[in-house]
Design a protein around this motif. Structure first.
Motif, short mmCIF file in Angstrom:
data_model
loop_
_atom_site.label_atom_id
_atom_site.label_comp_id
_atom_site.label_asym_id
_atom_site.label_seq_id
_atom_site.Cartn_x
_atom_site.Cartn_y
_atom_site.Cartn_z
N SER A 294 33.91 -8.72 27.01
CA SER A 294 33.53 -9.12 28.37
C SER A 294 34.63 -9.89 29.08
CB SER A 294 32.25 -9.97 28.33
OG SER A 294 32.50 -11.28 27.86
N GLY A 356 26.72 -13.62 30.84
CA GLY A 356 26.18 -12.44 31.50
C GLY A 356 25.79 -12.70 32.94
N LEU A 360 27.42 -11.03 36.37
CA LEU A 360 26.57 -10.35 37.35
C LEU A 360 26.72 -10.93 38.75
CD1 LEU A 360 23.19 -9.71 35.49
CD2 LEU A 360 24.70 -7.99 36.50
N ALA A 444 28.83 -6.93 32.41
CA ALA A 444 27.61 -7.74 32.35
C ALA A 444 26.67 -7.20 31.28
CB ALA A 444 26.92 -7.75 33.72
N GLY A 445 26.61 -5.88 31.15
CA GLY A 445 25.79 -5.28 30.11
C GLY A 445 26.28 -5.66 28.71
N ALA A 447 27.89 -8.42 27.96
CA ALA A 447 27.53 -9.82 27.76
C ALA A 447 26.04 -9.97 27.45
CB ALA A 447 27.90 -10.65 28.99
N CYS A 448 25.21 -9.18 28.12
CA CYS A 448 23.78 -9.20 27.84
C CYS A 448 23.48 -8.73 26.42
CB CYS A 448 23.03 -8.34 28.85
SG CYS A 448 22.99 -9.04 30.51
#
Length: 468
Positions: A294, A356, A360, A444-445, A447-448
């Motif tokens: 990330s 995340g 975003l 972001a995905g 990190a999620c």
């Protein structure tokens, strides 16, 4: 992943070079040792940021292309990426004080050889040797920290170590640029020498004396290093080839995966594989890799956004990034203390969630964005990273016996390196497919996903404790 009796596997498998009797209990934390270790690891951590300023000057002097000068960085980083795990296992059976001092001496010698190199091939040879001695030297950090810090204060110690490294490595970047401009690229490789002398003298006084044993790596360890080194080299090359030729890049990536599978099946690799199969080590290591991926936000996406979308110069991003680094450096020691009180995994989960969210929040940015718009978002990113980094490293360290702390250090170094290698390729592919917002969405995905894995580790840890 399932629980594995890690200690038993570590002791039973071949390839370990140490007598695994329990280490003597640390009665009082030596904060002086922690600070010296932080300064010592700063020498290796700042090598990339310093060396990056030398590339244009090296290319001009030796009359080589930018692609060729990039190997000045790769020649140093590849040994570190390839040998972190074997070196961590090897140093567990060695006298840490001897390896630490020998490593510093090697860094000094090979840095000077690089300064004296009359052509690029000899400079690259010196850089490879520098990378080799650095990986052994860096492998000492976790075991030395374990010997110097009480178990209930290791999160705090990890936080301070990372804070010093972060601030120092960031501060070294402008220093490298100034020295390169005033004195040439060769002088940049000598900047670290005063600090090297200081940490060598201090380390000689503070690190515990051992038995002087520095065993030669066994055949199994050498074979493991060769296979893992081939896998890491292929991974790096696949990233380098993505923008040049996609099909060869995929082929090389497949080679990296195959070699990784071969490594996992080696008898000598079983101790590390056992640690990876343990949820309390493997899941935090995966979180660290995902987080490192990330970071493509700051290493790739934002530089192109500032240049191509905002039509601003790099100085604006450099100023904004200071908010990220500053907040991360301030939060990291505090986070380490929180880790000691409530445990590392919940802190890691919160950190991953904040990372995340921070990524975003870049989605609404457009051409009219300014310094303030970037600064507060990067400050939030620094808050999440400051929580996550010491928590994950402490979680991995807690998952192995103290006498195998080198394995923990090798695992965290490798997990982080793999993520950092993949970050630019993943970010570039996402940018090509969906532009700025596509890249932000993908990172972001990632990190999620790190948050989901960290939360899963929290649940697994609670179940394990309730069943015990």
């Amino acid at each position: 992943m399932t629980g594995v009796p890690v200690r038993g596997v570590l002791l039973a498998c071949g390839g370990m070079t140490t007598d695994v009797g329990a280490l003597p209990k640390t009665e009082k934390t030596s904060w002086g040792t922690v600070f010296v270790l932080a300064l010592a690891t700063l020498i290796a951590a700042s090598e990339i940021s310093l060396s990056s300023f030398t590339l244009p000057l090296i290319g001009a002097e030796f009359e080589v292309s930018p692609g060729a000068t990039a190997w000045v960085l790769l020649a140093y980083t590849l040994p570190s990426a390839a040998l972190a795990l074997p070196a961590g296992r090897w140093v567990d059976g060695a006298d840490l004080r001897v390896v630490y001092l020998a490593g510093l001496a090697g860094i000094g010698v090979f840095s000077v050889l690089g300064v004296l190199a009359p052509n690029l091939p000899l400079l690259l040879a010196a850089r490879v040797l520098l990378g080799l001695v650095s990986v052994g030297f860096m492998a000492c950090t976790m075991p030395a920290l374990v010997r110097a810090v009480r178990p209930e204060e290791r999160g705090r110690a990890m936080g301070w170590l990372m804070a010093v490294m972060t601030l120092g490595a960031t501060g070294a970047a402008p220093l490298g640029g100034w020295v390169a401009a005033e004195f040439g690229w060769r002088a940049v490789f000598l900047i670290k020498m005063p600090l090297l002398v200081v940490v060598a003298v201090a380390g000689a006084r503070l690190l515990r004396r051992g038995d002087g044993r520095v065993p030669l790596p066994g055949r199994g360890l050498l074979g493991e290093g060769a296979v893992l080194g081939g896998a890491m080299t292929a991974l790096v090359l696949s990233v380098e080839l993505v923008d040049v030729a996609l099909v060869p890049a995929v082929v090389v990536l497949v080679v990296a995966v195959v070699l990784g599978v071969v490594w996992a099946r080696l008898r000598a690799s079983r101790p590390v594989v056992a640690v990876l199969r343990s949820a309390m080590a493997g899941l935090p290591a995966l979180v660290l890799t995902l987080f490192a991926v990330s970071t493509g936000l700051t290493s790739f996406v934002l530089p192109y956004f500032v240049s191509d979308v905002m039509r601003a110069d790099a100085g604006l991003l450099g100023t904004a990034v200071l908010c990220w680094v500053g907040v991360m450096s301030l939060v990291t020691p505090v986070a380490g203390g929180v880790v000691d009180r409530i445990g590392p995994l919940p802190v890691a989960a919160v950190g991953a969630a904040l990372v995340g969210v921070a990524i975003l929040l870049h989605l609404p940015l457009g051409a009219d964005a300014g310094l303030g718009d970037l600064a507060w978002r990067l400050a939030l990113l620094g808050l999440g990273a400051g929580l996550l980094n010491p928590a994950v490293s402490t979680a991995v360290l807690r998952s192995v016996p103290d006498e195998q702390a080198g394995v923990a250090g090798g695992l965290t170094n490798t997990a982080r390196t793999v993520g950092l290698v993949l970050a630019p390729a993943v970010s570039a592919a996402a940018w090509s497919a969906g532009g700025f917002r596509g890249a932000i969405g993908l990172l972001a995905g990632v990190a999620c996903a790190a948050f989901v894995v960290a939360a899963g580790a929290v649940v697994t840890g609670r179940r394990t404790r309730s069943s015990d």
